[in-house]
Design a protein around this motif. Structure first.
Motif, PDB file in Angstrom:
ATOM      1  N   TYR A   1      -2.409   3.186  -2.754  1.00  0.00           N
ATOM      2  CA  TYR A   1      -2.233   2.555  -4.013  1.00  0.00           C
ATOM      3  C   TYR A   1      -1.697   1.139  -4.018  1.00  0.00           C
ATOM      4  O   TYR A   1      -0.760   0.883  -3.388  1.00  0.00           O
ATOM      5  CB  TYR A   1      -1.623   3.347  -4.860  1.00  0.00           C
ATOM      6  N   ASP A   2      -2.291   0.266  -4.573  1.00  0.00           N
ATOM      7  CA  ASP A   2      -2.003  -1.198  -4.455  1.00  0.00           C
ATOM      8  C   ASP A   2      -0.904  -1.434  -5.575  1.00  0.00           C
ATOM      9  O   ASP A   2      -0.366  -0.496  -6.317  1.00  0.00           O
ATOM     10  CB  ASP A   2      -3.198  -2.134  -5.078  1.00  0.00           C
ATOM     11  N   ALA A   3      -0.099  -2.377  -5.500  1.00  0.00           N
ATOM     12  CA  ALA A   3       1.045  -2.646  -6.383  1.00  0.00           C
ATOM     13  C   ALA A   3       0.882  -2.458  -7.761  1.00  0.00           C
ATOM     14  O   ALA A   3       1.679  -2.074  -8.305  1.00  0.00           O
ATOM     15  CB  ALA A   3       1.587  -4.123  -5.742  1.00  0.00           C
ATOM     16  N   ASP A   4      -0.242  -3.165  -8.215  1.00  0.00           N
ATOM     17  CA  ASP A   4      -0.497  -2.963  -9.682  1.00  0.00           C
ATOM     18  C   ASP A   4      -0.532  -1.777  -9.985  1.00  0.00           C
ATOM     19  O   ASP A   4      -0.081  -1.298 -11.351  1.00  0.00           O
ATOM     20  CB  ASP A   4      -1.562  -3.967 -10.153  1.00  0.00           C
ATOM     21  N   THR A   5      -1.469  -0.704  -9.387  1.00  0.00           N
ATOM     22  CA  THR A   5      -1.580   0.400  -9.846  1.00  0.00           C
ATOM     23  C   THR A   5      -0.259   1.178  -9.850  1.00  0.00           C
ATOM     24  O   THR A   5       0.101   2.216 -10.338  1.00  0.00           O
ATOM     25  CB  THR A   5      -2.798   1.299  -8.777  1.00  0.00           C
ATOM     26  N   ALA A   6       0.579   0.955  -8.477  1.00  0.00           N
ATOM     27  CA  ALA A   6       1.837   1.725  -8.510  1.00  0.00           C
ATOM     28  C   ALA A   6       2.733   1.160  -9.568  1.00  0.00           C
ATOM     29  O   ALA A   6       3.403   2.015 -10.163  1.00  0.00           O
ATOM     30  CB  ALA A   6       2.379   1.390  -7.078  1.00  0.00           C
ATOM     31  N   GLU A   7       2.679  -0.041 -10.058  1.00  0.00           N
ATOM     32  CA  GLU A   7       3.489  -0.171 -11.158  1.00  0.00           C
ATOM     33  C   GLU A   7       2.914   0.300 -12.515  1.00  0.00           C
ATOM     34  O   GLU A   7       3.957   1.035 -13.099  1.00  0.00           O
ATOM     35  CB  GLU A   7       3.431  -1.839 -11.465  1.00  0.00           C
TER      36      GLU A   7
ATOM     37  N   THR B   1       8.957  -0.573  -9.755  1.00  0.00           N
ATOM     38  CA  THR B   1       9.578  -1.257 -10.844  1.00  0.00           C
ATOM     39  C   THR B   1       8.811  -2.433 -11.196  1.00  0.00           C
ATOM     40  O   THR B   1       8.422  -2.549 -12.580  1.00  0.00           O
ATOM     41  CB  THR B   1      11.131  -1.857 -10.405  1.00  0.00           C
ATOM     42  N   ARG B   2       8.125  -3.101 -10.171  1.00  0.00           N
ATOM     43  CA  ARG B   2       7.474  -4.457 -10.663  1.00  0.00           C
ATOM     44  C   ARG B   2       6.550  -4.777  -9.318  1.00  0.00           C
ATOM     45  O   ARG B   2       7.185  -4.690  -8.213  1.00  0.00           O
ATOM     46  CB  ARG B   2       8.308  -5.570 -11.154  1.00  0.00           C
ATOM     47  N   SER B   3       5.488  -5.111  -9.677  1.00  0.00           N
ATOM     48  CA  SER B   3       4.691  -5.818  -8.632  1.00  0.00           C
ATOM     49  C   SER B   3       4.603  -7.424  -8.888  1.00  0.00           C
ATOM     50  O   SER B   3       4.469  -7.779 -10.223  1.00  0.00           O
ATOM     51  CB  SER B   3       3.041  -5.243  -8.800  1.00  0.00           C
ATOM     52  N   VAL B   4       4.731  -8.054  -7.868  1.00  0.00           N
ATOM     53  CA  VAL B   4       5.095  -9.420  -7.819  1.00  0.00           C
ATOM     54  C   VAL B   4       4.081  -9.990  -6.961  1.00  0.00           C
ATOM     55  O   VAL B   4       3.728  -9.770  -5.784  1.00  0.00           O
ATOM     56  CB  VAL B   4       6.526  -9.765  -7.376  1.00  0.00           C
ATOM     57  N   ALA B   5       3.566 -11.313  -7.202  1.00  0.00           N
ATOM     58  CA  ALA B   5       2.562 -11.952  -6.352  1.00  0.00           C
ATOM     59  C   ALA B   5       3.278 -12.167  -4.869  1.00  0.00           C
ATOM     60  O   ALA B   5       4.555 -12.499  -5.001  1.00  0.00           O
ATOM     61  CB  ALA B   5       2.423 -13.405  -6.983  1.00  0.00           C
ATOM     62  N   ASP B   6       2.875 -12.164  -4.059  1.00  0.00           N
ATOM     63  CA  ASP B   6       3.246 -12.197  -2.467  1.00  0.00           C
ATOM     64  C   ASP B   6       4.239 -13.419  -2.238  1.00  0.00           C
ATOM     65  O   ASP B   6       5.294 -13.459  -2.013  1.00  0.00           O
ATOM     66  CB  ASP B   6       2.132 -12.091  -1.249  1.00  0.00           C
ATOM     67  N   ALA B   7       3.736 -14.707  -2.738  1.00  0.00           N
ATOM     68  CA  ALA B   7       4.498 -15.875  -2.666  1.00  0.00           C
ATOM     69  C   ALA B   7       5.659 -15.881  -3.324  1.00  0.00           C
ATOM     70  O   ALA B   7       6.754 -16.718  -3.168  1.00  0.00           O
ATOM     71  CB  ALA B   7       3.525 -17.050  -2.997  1.00  0.00           C
ATOM     72  N   GLU B   8       5.703 -15.188  -4.493  1.00  0.00           N
ATOM     73  CA  GLU B   8       7.031 -15.086  -5.249  1.00  0.00           C
ATOM     74  C   GLU B   8       8.091 -13.986  -4.967  1.00  0.00           C
ATOM     75  O   GLU B   8       9.132 -14.004  -5.650  1.00  0.00           O
ATOM     76  CB  GLU B   8       6.621 -15.342  -6.619  1.00  0.00           C
ATOM     77  N   LEU B   9       7.478 -13.148  -4.124  1.00  0.00           N
ATOM     78  CA  LEU B   9       8.515 -11.799  -4.047  1.00  0.00           C
ATOM     79  C   LEU B   9       9.860 -12.237  -3.535  1.00  0.00           C
ATOM     80  O   LEU B   9      10.745 -11.526  -4.008  1.00  0.00           O
ATOM     81  CB  LEU B   9       7.502 -10.838  -2.992  1.00  0.00           C
ATOM     82  N   ASP B  10       9.874 -12.992  -2.349  1.00  0.00           N
ATOM     83  CA  ASP B  10      11.136 -12.948  -1.673  1.00  0.00           C
ATOM     84  C   ASP B  10      12.044 -13.881  -2.727  1.00  0.00           C
ATOM     85  O   ASP B  10      13.257 -13.511  -2.912  1.00  0.00           O
ATOM     86  CB  ASP B  10      11.022 -13.981  -0.585  1.00  0.00           C
ATOM     87  N   ASP B  11      11.616 -14.939  -3.482  1.00  0.00           N
ATOM     88  CA  ASP B  11      12.526 -15.474  -4.474  1.00  0.00           C
ATOM     89  C   ASP B  11      12.853 -14.594  -5.468  1.00  0.00           C
ATOM     90  O   ASP B  11      14.000 -14.478  -6.068  1.00  0.00           O
ATOM     91  CB  ASP B  11      11.951 -16.840  -5.020  1.00  0.00           C
ATOM     92  N   PHE B  12      11.761 -13.742  -6.062  1.00  0.00           N
ATOM     93  CA  PHE B  12      12.121 -12.914  -7.164  1.00  0.00           C
ATOM     94  C   PHE B  12      13.289 -11.637  -6.681  1.00  0.00           C
ATOM     95  O   PHE B  12      14.207 -11.639  -7.568  1.00  0.00           O
ATOM     96  CB  PHE B  12      10.981 -12.287  -7.483  1.00  0.00           C
ATOM     97  N   VAL B  13      13.089 -11.186  -5.621  1.00  0.00           N
ATOM     98  CA  VAL B  13      14.205 -10.150  -5.018  1.00  0.00           C
ATOM     99  C   VAL B  13      15.377 -10.967  -5.029  1.00  0.00           C
ATOM    100  O   VAL B  13      16.517 -10.364  -5.131  1.00  0.00           O
ATOM    101  CB  VAL B  13      13.613  -9.309  -3.986  1.00  0.00           C
ATOM    102  N   ASP B  14      15.476 -12.164  -4.190  1.00  0.00           N
ATOM    103  CA  ASP B  14      16.896 -12.477  -4.079  1.00  0.00           C
ATOM    104  C   ASP B  14      17.432 -13.055  -5.332  1.00  0.00           C
ATOM    105  O   ASP B  14      18.757 -13.126  -5.515  1.00  0.00           O
ATOM    106  CB  ASP B  14      16.556 -14.030  -3.297  1.00  0.00           C
ATOM    107  N   GLY B  15      16.676 -13.415  -6.419  1.00  0.00           N
ATOM    108  CA  GLY B  15      17.312 -13.671  -7.610  1.00  0.00           C
ATOM    109  C   GLY B  15      17.927 -12.299  -8.463  1.00  0.00           C
ATOM    110  O   GLY B  15      18.817 -12.408  -8.874  1.00  0.00           O
TER     111      GLY B  15
ATOM    112  N   ALA C   1       0.932  -0.991  -0.042  1.00  0.00           N
ATOM    113  CA  ALA C   1       0.084   0.114  -0.059  1.00  0.00           C
ATOM    114  C   ALA C   1       0.704   1.240   0.035  1.00  0.00           C
ATOM    115  O   ALA C   1       1.645   1.563   1.102  1.00  0.00           O
ATOM    116  CB  ALA C   1      -0.814   0.143   1.341  1.00  0.00           C
ATOM    117  N   LEU C   2       0.958   1.938  -1.160  1.00  0.00           N
ATOM    118  CA  LEU C   2       1.784   3.141  -1.482  1.00  0.00           C
ATOM    119  C   LEU C   2       0.958   4.262  -1.235  1.00  0.00           C
ATOM    120  O   LEU C   2      -0.020   4.358  -1.791  1.00  0.00           O
ATOM    121  CB  LEU C   2       2.401   3.042  -2.718  1.00  0.00           C
ATOM    122  N   GLY C   3       1.557   5.682  -0.676  1.00  0.00           N
ATOM    123  CA  GLY C   3       0.970   6.651  -0.600  1.00  0.00           C
ATOM    124  C   GLY C   3       1.769   7.687   0.194  1.00  0.00           C
ATOM    125  O   GLY C   3       2.721   7.236   0.921  1.00  0.00           O
ATOM    126  N   GLN C   4       1.183   8.908   0.263  1.00  0.00           N
ATOM    127  CA  GLN C   4       1.507   9.952   1.128  1.00  0.00           C
ATOM    128  C   GLN C   4       0.431  10.172   2.153  1.00  0.00           C
ATOM    129  O   GLN C   4      -0.540  11.067   1.749  1.00  0.00           O
ATOM    130  CB  GLN C   4       1.933  11.163   0.382  1.00  0.00           C
TER     131      GLN C   4
END
Length: 119
Positions: free
Chosen positions: A55-61, A67-81, A16-19
């Motif tokens: 703003y949700d991740a898809d709107t923020a993207e 830079t990219r919105s990623v499914a929660d289950a894949e986020l850690d592996d994506f960032v580690d990669g 959830a991004l915002g000001q």
């Protein structure tokens, strides 16, 4: 704080991004109001500040805020990669901010450190 980073990855489930400052009756200060414009533009920055919307991740993207919105289950592996691929590229040395032709400071550009020879 996230906007101070060069790469922004967000969980589709939890981001959830915002000001939020305006919702509390205060003017936003610090880098928040200054950092978004290159990423999301003046109008969307004003919308985020004045409405205090989240703003949700898809709107923020879509807005260019992350830079990219990623499914929660894949986020850690994506960032580690991504970190694993970037780590061997070498150290980056930051130069002090430069003053551009308008007199405004620009973000420092990274430079690659050259390997020193041991001979």
């Amino acid at each position: 704080m996230a906007l101070a980073c060069d790469l922004h990855y967000a969980s589709r489930k939890h981001a959830a991004l915002g000001q939020p400052e305006a919702g509390g009756g205060i003017l936003p200060g610090g880098p928040g109001p200054r950092t978004p414009p290159p990423h999301i533009g003046r109008e969307r920055t004003l919308e985020a500040i004045l409405t205090s919307s989240d703003y949700d991740a898809d709107t923020a993207e879509r807005y260019g805020w992350v830079t990219r919105s990623v499914a929660d289950a894949e986020l850690d592996d994506f960032v580690d990669g991504a970190a694993t691929r970037l780590a061997p590229l070498g150290k980056v040395r930051w130069q002090p901010p430069r003053v551009g032709p308008t007199g405004r400071r620009s973000r420092p550009m990274p430079t690659r450190e050259r390997p020193t020879s041991n001979s």
